[in-house]
Motif scaffolding. Structure first.
Motif, PDB file in Angstrom:
ATOM      1  N   ALA A 164      74.981  31.558  36.972  1.00 47.02           N
ATOM      2  CA  ALA A 164      75.654  30.676  37.820  1.00 47.02           C
ATOM      3  C   ALA A 164      74.578  29.697  38.586  1.00 47.02           C
ATOM      4  O   ALA A 164      74.588  28.646  38.839  1.00 47.02           O
ATOM      5  CB  ALA A 164      76.294  31.213  39.171  1.00 47.02           C
ATOM      6  N   ALA A 165      73.503  30.339  38.962  1.00 46.28           N
ATOM      7  CA  ALA A 165      72.307  29.530  39.427  1.00 46.28           C
ATOM      8  C   ALA A 165      71.789  28.419  38.561  1.00 46.28           C
ATOM      9  O   ALA A 165      71.629  27.495  38.887  1.00 46.28           O
ATOM     10  CB  ALA A 165      71.337  30.372  39.654  1.00 46.28           C
ATOM     11  N   ALA A 166      71.679  28.496  37.163  1.00 42.43           N
ATOM     12  CA  ALA A 166      71.302  27.825  36.148  1.00 42.43           C
ATOM     13  C   ALA A 166      72.209  26.662  35.867  1.00 42.43           C
ATOM     14  O   ALA A 166      72.042  25.528  36.044  1.00 42.43           O
ATOM     15  CB  ALA A 166      71.516  28.504  34.723  1.00 42.43           C
ATOM     16  N   ALA A 167      73.855  27.021  36.318  1.00 36.97           N
ATOM     17  CA  ALA A 167      74.933  26.094  35.969  1.00 36.97           C
ATOM     18  C   ALA A 167      74.846  24.985  37.212  1.00 36.97           C
ATOM     19  O   ALA A 167      74.627  23.666  37.182  1.00 36.97           O
ATOM     20  CB  ALA A 167      76.175  26.670  36.146  1.00 36.97           C
ATOM     21  N   ASP A 168      74.526  25.886  38.342  1.00 33.66           N
ATOM     22  CA  ASP A 168      74.412  24.724  39.507  1.00 33.66           C
ATOM     23  C   ASP A 168      73.308  23.838  39.538  1.00 33.66           C
ATOM     24  O   ASP A 168      73.062  22.975  40.292  1.00 33.66           O
ATOM     25  CB  ASP A 168      74.498  25.866  40.956  1.00 33.66           C
ATOM     26  N   ALA A 169      72.207  24.184  38.844  1.00 34.61           N
ATOM     27  CA  ALA A 169      70.915  23.303  38.788  1.00 34.61           C
ATOM     28  C   ALA A 169      71.209  22.210  37.875  1.00 34.61           C
ATOM     29  O   ALA A 169      70.313  21.214  37.905  1.00 34.61           O
ATOM     30  CB  ALA A 169      69.733  24.161  38.360  1.00 34.61           C
ATOM     31  N   VAL A 170      72.259  21.950  37.239  1.00 37.29           N
ATOM     32  CA  VAL A 170      72.574  21.032  36.089  1.00 37.29           C
ATOM     33  C   VAL A 170      72.909  19.874  36.862  1.00 37.29           C
ATOM     34  O   VAL A 170      73.874  19.726  37.633  1.00 37.29           O
ATOM     35  CB  VAL A 170      73.402  21.483  35.064  1.00 37.29           C
ATOM     36  N   THR A 171      72.341  18.714  36.578  1.00 35.98           N
ATOM     37  CA  THR A 171      72.623  17.657  37.250  1.00 35.98           C
ATOM     38  C   THR A 171      73.026  16.346  36.173  1.00 35.98           C
ATOM     39  O   THR A 171      73.462  15.461  36.449  1.00 35.98           O
ATOM     40  CB  THR A 171      71.589  16.753  38.161  1.00 35.98           C
ATOM     41  N   ASP A 172      72.624  16.532  34.767  1.00 30.37           N
ATOM     42  CA  ASP A 172      72.522  15.575  33.951  1.00 30.37           C
ATOM     43  C   ASP A 172      73.590  15.699  32.744  1.00 30.37           C
ATOM     44  O   ASP A 172      73.120  15.668  31.428  1.00 30.37           O
ATOM     45  CB  ASP A 172      71.143  15.193  33.410  1.00 30.37           C
ATOM     46  N   ALA A 173      74.687  16.367  33.015  1.00 33.00           N
ATOM     47  CA  ALA A 173      75.726  16.604  32.206  1.00 33.00           C
ATOM     48  C   ALA A 173      77.063  16.401  32.424  1.00 33.00           C
ATOM     49  O   ALA A 173      77.348  16.261  33.721  1.00 33.00           O
ATOM     50  CB  ALA A 173      75.716  18.079  31.600  1.00 33.00           C
ATOM     51  N   ASP A 174      78.009  16.224  31.634  1.00 33.71           N
ATOM     52  CA  ASP A 174      79.469  15.970  32.002  1.00 33.71           C
ATOM     53  C   ASP A 174      80.186  17.159  31.926  1.00 33.71           C
ATOM     54  O   ASP A 174      81.484  17.218  32.689  1.00 33.71           O
ATOM     55  CB  ASP A 174      79.979  15.223  31.111  1.00 33.71           C
ATOM     56  N   VAL A 175      79.655  18.207  31.428  1.00 32.86           N
ATOM     57  CA  VAL A 175      80.350  19.656  31.368  1.00 32.86           C
ATOM     58  C   VAL A 175      79.447  20.565  30.921  1.00 32.86           C
ATOM     59  O   VAL A 175      78.489  20.425  30.240  1.00 32.86           O
ATOM     60  CB  VAL A 175      81.507  19.481  30.212  1.00 32.86           C
ATOM     61  N   ILE A 176      79.531  21.682  31.327  1.00 33.09           N
ATOM     62  CA  ILE A 176      78.672  22.888  31.067  1.00 33.09           C
ATOM     63  C   ILE A 176      79.616  23.920  30.427  1.00 33.09           C
ATOM     64  O   ILE A 176      80.608  24.429  30.610  1.00 33.09           O
ATOM     65  CB  ILE A 176      78.039  23.666  32.462  1.00 33.09           C
ATOM     66  N   VAL A 177      78.928  24.465  29.160  1.00 36.29           N
ATOM     67  CA  VAL A 177      79.653  25.375  28.437  1.00 36.29           C
ATOM     68  C   VAL A 177      78.626  26.674  28.688  1.00 36.29           C
ATOM     69  O   VAL A 177      77.514  26.819  28.309  1.00 36.29           O
ATOM     70  CB  VAL A 177      79.714  25.058  26.719  1.00 36.29           C
ATOM     71  N   LEU A 178      79.651  27.772  28.804  1.00 32.79           N
ATOM     72  CA  LEU A 178      78.950  29.184  29.067  1.00 32.79           C
ATOM     73  C   LEU A 178      79.198  29.665  27.603  1.00 32.79           C
ATOM     74  O   LEU A 178      80.335  30.110  27.448  1.00 32.79           O
ATOM     75  CB  LEU A 178      79.587  29.767  30.229  1.00 32.79           C
ATOM     76  N   ALA A 179      78.308  29.824  26.762  1.00 40.89           N
ATOM     77  CA  ALA A 179      78.487  29.952  25.505  1.00 40.89           C
ATOM     78  C   ALA A 179      78.755  31.512  24.892  1.00 40.89           C
ATOM     79  O   ALA A 179      79.566  31.666  23.906  1.00 40.89           O
ATOM     80  CB  ALA A 179      76.945  29.767  24.812  1.00 40.89           C
ATOM     81  N   GLN A 180      78.779  32.427  25.928  1.00 38.99           N
ATOM     82  CA  GLN A 180      79.087  33.767  25.499  1.00 38.99           C
ATOM     83  C   GLN A 180      80.152  34.496  26.437  1.00 38.99           C
ATOM     84  O   GLN A 180      80.225  34.099  27.474  1.00 38.99           O
ATOM     85  CB  GLN A 180      78.076  34.791  25.484  1.00 38.99           C
ATOM     86  N   VAL A 181      81.020  35.345  25.958  1.00 39.22           N
ATOM     87  CA  VAL A 181      82.151  36.042  26.559  1.00 39.22           C
ATOM     88  C   VAL A 181      81.394  36.931  27.840  1.00 39.22           C
ATOM     89  O   VAL A 181      81.989  36.921  29.203  1.00 39.22           O
ATOM     90  CB  VAL A 181      82.843  36.917  25.700  1.00 39.22           C
ATOM     91  N   SER A 182      80.262  37.277  27.830  1.00 39.64           N
ATOM     92  CA  SER A 182      79.530  38.002  28.666  1.00 39.64           C
ATOM     93  C   SER A 182      79.178  37.222  30.064  1.00 39.64           C
ATOM     94  O   SER A 182      78.827  37.626  31.007  1.00 39.64           O
ATOM     95  CB  SER A 182      78.274  38.720  28.131  1.00 39.64           C
ATOM     96  N   MET A 183      79.118  35.826  29.651  1.00 44.04           N
ATOM     97  CA  MET A 183      78.821  34.985  30.988  1.00 44.04           C
ATOM     98  C   MET A 183      79.997  34.404  31.804  1.00 44.04           C
ATOM     99  O   MET A 183      80.005  33.717  32.721  1.00 44.04           O
ATOM    100  CB  MET A 183      78.132  33.745  30.228  1.00 44.04           C
ATOM    101  N   ALA A 184      81.449  34.885  31.198  1.00 49.30           N
ATOM    102  CA  ALA A 184      82.373  34.152  32.073  1.00 49.30           C
ATOM    103  C   ALA A 184      82.398  34.417  33.405  1.00 49.30           C
ATOM    104  O   ALA A 184      82.948  33.664  33.999  1.00 49.30           O
ATOM    105  CB  ALA A 184      83.526  34.627  31.039  1.00 49.30           C
ATOM    106  N   GLY A 185      82.050  35.546  33.773  1.00 49.74           N
ATOM    107  CA  GLY A 185      82.228  36.018  35.287  1.00 49.74           C
ATOM    108  C   GLY A 185      81.461  34.981  36.232  1.00 49.74           C
ATOM    109  O   GLY A 185      81.621  34.830  37.192  1.00 49.74           O
ATOM    110  N   ALA A 186      80.609  34.223  35.649  1.00 48.45           N
ATOM    111  CA  ALA A 186      79.576  33.169  36.296  1.00 48.45           C
ATOM    112  C   ALA A 186      80.635  32.086  36.813  1.00 48.45           C
ATOM    113  O   ALA A 186      80.181  31.517  37.765  1.00 48.45           O
ATOM    114  CB  ALA A 186      78.569  32.669  35.500  1.00 48.45           C
ATOM    115  N   GLN A 187      81.673  31.911  36.336  1.00 51.96           N
ATOM    116  CA  GLN A 187      82.382  30.698  36.618  1.00 51.96           C
ATOM    117  C   GLN A 187      82.993  30.856  38.163  1.00 51.96           C
ATOM    118  O   GLN A 187      83.189  30.041  38.633  1.00 51.96           O
ATOM    119  CB  GLN A 187      83.853  30.672  35.650  1.00 51.96           C
TER     120      GLN A 187
END
Length: 214
Positions: A164-187
């Motif tokens: 989640a912290a890595a996703a929140d740090a993204v500023t230069d994208a239109d969409v963020i993909v969490l590539a693995q099922v194990s990451m889904a809870g970060a949503q």
């Protein structure tokens, strides 16, 4: 006569994914029978030897499947799909619907993963879906340092926090993909205004979509 219940075989590389999909089934697809196969060694060997090296093992595990199959590991998803004709049943990688959604969300796609072996298969899938949709896309990938170690140690919450912290740090994208099922809870933890997509719900829905309702 009562029609048979819809059923689906799921191939996982971690046992923690079983309750995730059972909960989605209970919430959105009641009555569906899920058959879970767990083979953690597939991911371990794919990380060392490459995803294609696991084709014989995946073939053996899925041989005799009586209905559709959902492969929930992003690293070996393409391997599973490639065996569909040979197995004689539909095989869907869990992140294909996610990829289709991502390329519709904008041209700049940022992929987050916790395992390096997932990065190339996910990027290739996004390029494939962009080509099918006729949409230009720029795919970048990023490994979330330390997140997999947390997950492997049983600290799922810690893994999700780092993602989640890595996703929140993204500023230069239109969409963020969490590539693995194990990451889904970060949503549930992100605060970014960017769309953050994960695969379990859309993957399960798509795998069941073309089956008779029973």
């Amino acid at each position: 006569m009562t029609p048979p219940a819809r059923s689906l075989t799921l191939l996982h590389t971690s046992p923690v994914h079983v309750p995730v999909f059972d909960a989605l089934r209970d919430r959105h697809h009641p009555g569906v029978v899920l058959r879970h196969l767990v083979a953690a060694e597939l991911l371990e060997r794919a990380r060392e030897l490459g995803p294609e090296s696991q084709a014989p093992a995946v073939r053996e595990l899925l041989a005799g499947s009586e209905g559709p199959v959902l492969v929930t590991c992003s690293t070996i998803g393409a391997v599973g799909e490639s065996l569909a004709r040979e197995l004689g049943v539909p095989v869907l990688r869990v992140d294909r619907p996610l990829a289709a959604d991502a390329v519709r969300s904008g041209p700049r796609v940022l992929v987050l993963a916790t395992v390096e072996s997932t990065l190339a298969p996910t990027a290739e899938l996004l390029e494939e879906e962009a080509g099918k949709a006729g949409r230009p896309v720029s795919v970048r990938t990023r490994l979330v340092d330390g997140a997999w170690d947390r997950f492997a140690a049983g600290d799922t919450a810690g893994c999700h926090g780092l993602v989640a912290a890595a996703a929140d740090a993204v500023t230069d994208a239109d969409v963020i993909v969490l590539a693995q099922v194990s990451m889904a809870g970060a949503q549930d933890l992100v605060t970014t205004a960017l769309p953050v997509l994960s695969s379990p719900a859309s993957g399960l829905a798509a795998a069941l979509e073309n089956q008779p309702s029973g």
